[in-house]
Structures are given as structure tokens and as C-alpha cells.
Design a protein around this motif. Structure first.
Motif, PDB file in Angstrom:
ATOM      1  N   ALA A 213       4.049  -5.956   0.792  1.00  0.00           N
ATOM      2  CA  ALA A 213       4.723  -7.190   0.338  1.00  0.00           C
ATOM      3  C   ALA A 213       4.731  -7.707  -1.174  1.00  0.00           C
ATOM      4  CB  ALA A 213       4.619  -8.165   1.236  1.00  0.00           C
ATOM      5  N   SER A 214       3.482  -7.618  -1.557  1.00  0.00           N
ATOM      6  CA  SER A 214       3.281  -7.724  -3.121  1.00  0.00           C
ATOM      7  C   SER A 214       2.291  -6.678  -3.452  1.00  0.00           C
ATOM      8  CB  SER A 214       3.035  -9.168  -3.418  1.00  0.00           C
ATOM      9  OG  SER A 214       1.824  -9.291  -2.782  1.00  0.00           O
ATOM     10  N   GLY A 215       2.530  -6.401  -4.834  1.00  0.00           N
ATOM     11  CA  GLY A 215       1.459  -5.332  -5.193  1.00  0.00           C
ATOM     12  C   GLY A 215       2.135  -4.121  -5.513  1.00  0.00           C
ATOM     13  N   ALA A 216       1.312  -3.056  -6.000  1.00  0.00           N
ATOM     14  CA  ALA A 216       1.850  -1.739  -6.402  1.00  0.00           C
ATOM     15  C   ALA A 216       1.840  -0.848  -5.034  1.00  0.00           C
ATOM     16  CB  ALA A 216       0.900  -1.142  -7.398  1.00  0.00           C
ATOM     17  N   PRO A 217       2.852   0.109  -4.948  1.00  0.00           N
ATOM     18  CA  PRO A 217       2.723   1.090  -3.887  1.00  0.00           C
ATOM     19  C   PRO A 217       1.551   2.030  -4.010  1.00  0.00           C
ATOM     20  CG  PRO A 217       4.550   1.612  -5.153  1.00  0.00           C
ATOM     21  CD  PRO A 217       3.914   0.224  -5.882  1.00  0.00           C
ATOM     22  N   ALA A 218       1.371   2.536  -2.902  1.00  0.00           N
ATOM     23  CA  ALA A 218       0.379   3.601  -2.690  1.00  0.00           C
ATOM     24  C   ALA A 218       1.225   4.880  -2.341  1.00  0.00           C
ATOM     25  CB  ALA A 218      -0.536   3.307  -1.541  1.00  0.00           C
ATOM     26  N   VAL A 219       1.208   5.892  -3.108  1.00  0.00           N
ATOM     27  CA  VAL A 219       2.039   7.324  -3.061  1.00  0.00           C
ATOM     28  C   VAL A 219       0.921   8.260  -2.757  1.00  0.00           C
ATOM     29  CG1 VAL A 219       3.412   8.712  -4.199  1.00  0.00           C
ATOM     30  CG2 VAL A 219       3.673   6.522  -4.595  1.00  0.00           C
ATOM     31  N   MET A 220       1.206   9.066  -1.732  1.00  0.00           N
ATOM     32  CA  MET A 220       0.466  10.030  -1.167  1.00  0.00           C
ATOM     33  C   MET A 220       1.066  11.299  -0.944  1.00  0.00           C
ATOM     34  SD  MET A 220      -1.648   7.807   1.808  1.00  0.00           S
ATOM     35  CE  MET A 220      -1.487   5.920   1.315  1.00  0.00           C
ATOM     36  N   GLU A 221       0.666  12.358  -1.548  1.00  0.00           N
ATOM     37  CA  GLU A 221       1.327  13.591  -1.346  1.00  0.00           C
ATOM     38  C   GLU A 221       0.517  14.602  -0.551  1.00  0.00           C
ATOM     39  OE1 GLU A 221       3.536  15.819  -4.190  1.00  0.00           O
ATOM     40  OE2 GLU A 221       3.992  14.098  -5.640  1.00  0.00           O
ATOM     41  N   PHE A 222       1.046  15.259   0.328  1.00  0.00           N
ATOM     42  CA  PHE A 222       0.355  16.082   1.462  1.00  0.00           C
ATOM     43  C   PHE A 222       0.656  17.553   1.067  1.00  0.00           C
ATOM     44  CE2 PHE A 222       0.835  11.892   2.950  1.00  0.00           C
ATOM     45  CZ  PHE A 222      -0.355  11.596   3.473  1.00  0.00           C
ATOM     46  N   ASP A 223       0.125  17.966  -0.060  1.00  0.00           N
ATOM     47  CA  ASP A 223       0.311  19.317  -0.631  1.00  0.00           C
ATOM     48  C   ASP A 223      -0.252  20.460   0.219  1.00  0.00           C
ATOM     49  OD1 ASP A 223      -0.655  18.245  -4.123  1.00  0.00           O
ATOM     50  OD2 ASP A 223       1.105  17.826  -3.151  1.00  0.00           O
ATOM     51  N   ASP A 224      -1.069  20.110   1.023  1.00  0.00           N
ATOM     52  CA  ASP A 224      -1.595  21.418   1.867  1.00  0.00           C
ATOM     53  C   ASP A 224      -0.708  21.168   3.151  1.00  0.00           C
ATOM     54  OD1 ASP A 224      -3.173  22.108  -0.192  1.00  0.00           O
ATOM     55  OD2 ASP A 224      -4.962  20.602   0.651  1.00  0.00           O
ATOM     56  N   SER A 237       1.976  -6.951   5.365  1.00  0.00           N
ATOM     57  CA  SER A 237       3.208  -6.152   5.869  1.00  0.00           C
ATOM     58  C   SER A 237       3.468  -5.333   4.668  1.00  0.00           C
ATOM     59  CB  SER A 237       4.401  -7.050   5.696  1.00  0.00           C
ATOM     60  OG  SER A 237       4.036  -8.111   6.889  1.00  0.00           O
ATOM     61  N   TYR A 238       3.929  -4.054   5.275  1.00  0.00           N
ATOM     62  CA  TYR A 238       4.309  -2.847   4.406  1.00  0.00           C
ATOM     63  C   TYR A 238       5.413  -2.146   4.881  1.00  0.00           C
ATOM     64  CZ  TYR A 238      -0.676  -3.281   3.354  1.00  0.00           C
ATOM     65  OH  TYR A 238      -1.945  -3.619   2.729  1.00  0.00           O
ATOM     66  N   SER A 239       6.355  -1.625   3.821  1.00  0.00           N
ATOM     67  CA  SER A 239       7.254  -0.571   3.974  1.00  0.00           C
ATOM     68  C   SER A 239       6.796   0.562   3.673  1.00  0.00           C
ATOM     69  CB  SER A 239       8.388  -0.847   3.421  1.00  0.00           C
ATOM     70  OG  SER A 239       8.148  -0.974   1.930  1.00  0.00           O
ATOM     71  N   LEU A 240       7.207   1.726   4.611  1.00  0.00           N
ATOM     72  CA  LEU A 240       6.682   2.990   4.712  1.00  0.00           C
ATOM     73  C   LEU A 240       8.073   4.124   4.383  1.00  0.00           C
ATOM     74  CD1 LEU A 240       4.320   3.499   7.747  1.00  0.00           C
ATOM     75  CD2 LEU A 240       3.905   2.450   5.459  1.00  0.00           C
ATOM     76  N   LYS A 241       7.773   4.874   3.353  1.00  0.00           N
ATOM     77  CA  LYS A 241       8.761   5.974   2.945  1.00  0.00           C
ATOM     78  C   LYS A 241       8.412   7.156   3.187  1.00  0.00           C
ATOM     79  CE  LYS A 241      10.577   6.306  -1.200  1.00  0.00           C
ATOM     80  NZ  LYS A 241      11.280   6.388  -2.238  1.00  0.00           N
ATOM     81  N   LEU A 242       8.692   8.233   3.958  1.00  0.00           N
ATOM     82  CA  LEU A 242       8.500   9.384   4.184  1.00  0.00           C
ATOM     83  C   LEU A 242       9.400  10.606   3.392  1.00  0.00           C
ATOM     84  CD1 LEU A 242       6.508  11.253   5.282  1.00  0.00           C
ATOM     85  CD2 LEU A 242       7.980  11.565   7.434  1.00  0.00           C
ATOM     86  N   GLU A 243       9.087  11.268   2.629  1.00  0.00           N
ATOM     87  CA  GLU A 243      10.008  12.374   1.950  1.00  0.00           C
ATOM     88  C   GLU A 243       9.470  13.616   2.107  1.00  0.00           C
ATOM     89  OE1 GLU A 243      11.453   9.802  -1.951  1.00  0.00           O
ATOM     90  OE2 GLU A 243       9.142  10.148  -1.630  1.00  0.00           O
ATOM     91  N   LEU A 244      10.371  14.700   2.121  1.00  0.00           N
ATOM     92  CA  LEU A 244       9.992  15.976   2.182  1.00  0.00           C
ATOM     93  C   LEU A 244      10.353  16.637   0.736  1.00  0.00           C
ATOM     94  CD1 LEU A 244       8.673  18.113   4.037  1.00  0.00           C
ATOM     95  CD2 LEU A 244      10.988  18.882   4.600  1.00  0.00           C
ATOM     96  N   LEU A 245       9.234  16.839  -0.034  1.00  0.00           N
ATOM     97  CA  LEU A 245       9.609  17.560  -1.463  1.00  0.00           C
ATOM     98  C   LEU A 245       9.845  18.886  -1.401  1.00  0.00           C
ATOM     99  CD1 LEU A 245       6.965  15.227  -3.428  1.00  0.00           C
ATOM    100  CD2 LEU A 245       9.689  14.897  -2.875  1.00  0.00           C
TER     101      LEU A 245
END
Length: 265
Positions: A213-224, A237-245
Motif C-alpha cells: 500500500a505504501s513503499g517500493a514494489p518487489a519485483v521477482m523474475e522466475f528465470d528458471d 495490503s498488497y497488489s500482485l501483478k503476474l506477467e509472462l515475459l
């Protein structure tokens, strides 16, 4: 034997089976974030995400599967990492007695060598026992598999299986309100998952962004090629966003992201 025709496909999510390969202390993403947590179970498993033992279904049926314990998907076009493989669906078959023999190709051993996470079952009415099993690029089984699920097909409908293939990504969280650690499961429909280092066309790897809700987002890439993660962020509270790169074009998305919200107690 009952007709076992089925058409490969890909769509959305989620239930857990059993299995047997030692999992690492924490999910082995290439960019480990402090909010990532060790999986509470000590074994890795392949599992059904939307099918349980005893279920009654109608076909065509989009069957979805996942992979735990830091293991990742790797298409057979070239070797992946040490903890990687591709899914297999065993139909009315026990686990192989010899894990040093390659799995056969037939209607009872269905291979997903492109990095798929789902298939469309077109089984005729009857009772079947299904099990997931992971194997390497040479189709040699890993000790990563699911518990068997005995299911009953009550009816086969005239639906064209091809109409059930909808390109996209999805995720499942334990609920809108969770306690640490909690699991986020990823899913790709009509898309293939692979190691980023394989650089294979038409494949991607997941990226999860967790924004407080406040602060920097955590970005995690699942390269493997991993398809789930356990998280333990601070309460809030958090919002989640899932992407396929795309694995061949830096920063390119293969489909629209999936989003969710969660509150950590």
C-alpha cells in the motif's frame, strides 16, 4: 481400452497432489528477494491444480498442473537447469519401476515437451487414474510426481476442444486474507514456459510484482521456469501483478498480465 484421445491445449487454476524430490531451502529464482520464503513442505511435487481424487467431470475438460519445490519447466528442445523438466500425464499407469528408462510415447504417457501447463482431456465416460510425472529432455523421470487421482468421466460433450484454448496467464493465492508464508501459484494458458537462458521462440518466464500500500514494489523474475513462489512480506495490503515475459525479446510480454489483491495478517 476406453478411447483416450485428447487434444493439447492451454487455459487458467488449482489443487495440490503429493510427490517425492527434495526441495531446496527456498524457491530458487535467479533474483531472490527477501520476501521470498522457504516452502513449508520438504518435498518437490508435480500436481493437478484443478482436479482431486474422487472428482466427477465431463469432457472435454481443461486439466491444469503445477510444479513446486523450486523446480522449473524446460522444453525438450535443449537442456534446462539441474532442477528442471517437462510434465507428463500418466493415464491408468503406475509410476515406472525403473527411473533410468525413458518414458514411452502413447495414449497412457502424454508428454508436454514444449513447457505446457495444461491439456484438454477428451476421455470417454468411465473411471480413470491420473498422475503427473516430471522428466528431463531425454524423457528420463525425475522423482517429482503427484499422488494418483482416480476420477470418473460422467459424460462426453460435443464441445470442440480447440474452443477451450484461451491465451493468458492467471494466478492463485491462498485467499484474500493470508498468513505468512503463503503461496502464489502461476499458470499459463495456450503459452509455453521455459528457462530464460534457453532463449526458445514462443516461450516465456514469469515475473511477479508485489506492491505494498505504501513503499517500493518487489519485483521477482522466475528465470528458471518456476511456476509458484512462497512469500512472507510484512503485514499489510498488497497488489500482485503476474506477467509472462518473452524469452527471446527483453521486456516483451506474451499476453496481458493477471492481477490480484491480498492482505497479509
Amino acid at each position: 481400452m476406453t478411447d483416450l484421445r485428447h487434444t493439447l491445449l492451454l487455459a487458467s487454476l488449482v489443487f495440490c497432489g503429493g510427490a517425492m524430490a527434495q526441495a531446496p531451502a527456498a524457491n530458487a529464482t535467479s533474483k531472490f528477494h527477501p520476501w521470498q520464503a522457504a516452502a513449508p513442505r520438504l518435498t518437490a511435487e508435480a500436481y493437478f491444480t484443478n482436479l482431486e481424487d474422487g472428482d466427477k467431470i465431463e469432457t472435454p475438460y481443461v486439466l491444469k498442473f503445477g510444479l513446486s519445490g523450486g523446480w522449473g519447466l524446460a522444453p525438450i528442445a535443449q537442456p534446462g537447469g539441474r532442477k528442471s523438466g517437462h510434465h507428463h500425464l500418466l493415464v491408468n499407469r503406475d509410476l515406472p519401476l525403473n527411473f533410468k528408462e525413458a518414458l514411452p510415447f502413447n495414449d497412457q504417457y502424454i508428454h508436454f515437451g514444449k513447457g505446457q501447463m495444461e491439456t484438454v482431456l477428451t476421455l470417454e465416460p468411465g473411471t480413470y487414474t491420473l498422475r503427473m510425472l516430471l522428466a528431463d529432455q531425454n524423457h528420463l523421470p525425475h522423482f517429482v510426481y503427484s499422488k494418483p487421482a482416480t476420477i470418473t468421466v460422467t459424460k462426453k460433450n460435443p464441445t470442440d476442444p480447440k474452443t477451450l484454448s484461451v491465451k493468458g496467464v492467471g494466478m492463485m493465492v491462498d485467499g484474500p486474507v493470508v498468513r505468512n508464508p503463503f503461496r502464489v501459484q502461476f499458470h499459463a494458458s495456450a503459452l509455453n514456459v521455459a528457462h530464460r537462458s534457453q532463449r526458445l521462440p514462443d516461450t516465456g518466464h514469469f515475473r511477479l510484482t508485489v506492491t505494498p500500500a505504501s513503499g517500493a514494489p518487489a519485483v521477482m523474475e522466475f528465470d528458471d521456469g518456476q511456476t509458484e513462489v512462497w512469500l512472507a512480506p510484512p503485514a499489510g495490503s498488497y497488489s500482485l501483478k503476474l506477467e509472462l515475459l518473452d524469452n527471446t525479446a527483453a521486456g516483451k510480454l506474451l499476453t496481458e498480465p493477471a492481477t490480484a489483491s491480498v492482505r497479509v495478517q
